[in-house]
Design an enzyme around this catalytic site. Sequence first.
Site, mmCIF file in Angstrom:
data_model
loop_
_atom_site.group_PDB
_atom_site.id
_atom_site.type_symbol
_atom_site.label_atom_id
_atom_site.label_comp_id
_atom_site.label_asym_id
_atom_site.label_seq_id
_atom_site.Cartn_x
_atom_site.Cartn_y
_atom_site.Cartn_z
ATOM 1 N N HIS A 195 88.433 -29.602 -15.178
ATOM 2 C CA HIS A 195 88.570 -28.184 -14.800
ATOM 3 C C HIS A 195 87.680 -27.858 -13.600
ATOM 4 C CE1 HIS A 195 89.202 -23.840 -16.086
ATOM 5 N NE2 HIS A 195 88.196 -23.719 -15.236
ATOM 6 N N GLU A 196 86.426 -28.258 -13.676
ATOM 7 C CA GLU A 196 85.479 -27.928 -12.605
ATOM 8 C C GLU A 196 85.760 -28.730 -11.342
ATOM 9 O OE1 GLU A 196 83.979 -25.344 -13.160
ATOM 10 O OE2 GLU A 196 84.042 -25.271 -15.350
ATOM 11 N N HIS B 122 88.292 -26.920 -9.344
ATOM 12 C CA HIS B 122 87.643 -25.874 -8.550
ATOM 13 C C HIS B 122 87.003 -26.473 -7.295
ATOM 14 C CE1 HIS B 122 88.436 -22.783 -11.360
ATOM 15 N NE2 HIS B 122 87.457 -23.027 -12.214
#
Length: 227
Positions: A129-130, A133
């Site tokens: 997820h990160e 980003h």
Amino acid sequence: MSEASSSASAPTPDSVPGFESWRRSLSQFTGLGLSDEERILRDKEAERARLEKDWDKCERWKKELMTRSPIIIFMLKHLELAGCPFPSSAMQCHPCDATRAGGFSPEYGILLCQNRFMNRKHMEDTVAHELIHAFDHCRFKVDWMNLRHHACTEIRAANLSGDCRFSREFKRGNYAFSKQHQVCVKRRATLSVMAHPNCEDEVMAEKAVNEVWESCFQDTRPFDDIY
């Protein structure tokens, strides 16, 4: 029984080798018999030991994911191809409160909440997820103070990281079968946008998510499809 044996004294705790060590170990475990200062010191030592154990596990899992996890290896490769290599040192393990499992900062990299992971798979989803980003920040120059930009990268991260797979949603108590994945992505993106300092309320967060939903949900780069 002889007179000599009958006059022998029974052993006392102080005469038993190791008794004092055993007594102090028991006191440390139960807290009984400790002074306030000793109890505070015991608690601090226990907290320090717990933090060290959490950090060691987080670091071990991080290294394993970077060398064995297909999605993490894939994302690290594409970050490097985009001109933004992401070393192990850019993923830092630290204790966090109950509101998060990780986070991304353009200045500092990825925060991994060492005390918030339920298991290794949870950590893998969080790292993925990160990293999405991080990829968006590198490739698309995200303006993190813009709610629409923030909503778009949150949609993509929730959509592509595995965070909304059926097994994760089931554990959260969400059992919808009709468009379950889309519902999860929109809900989690909205929650993330609500935490933005420029977001006033849930209505504003939902508006930002809805405005970019179609284009951002369908954008699976660098993947060919949803993971």
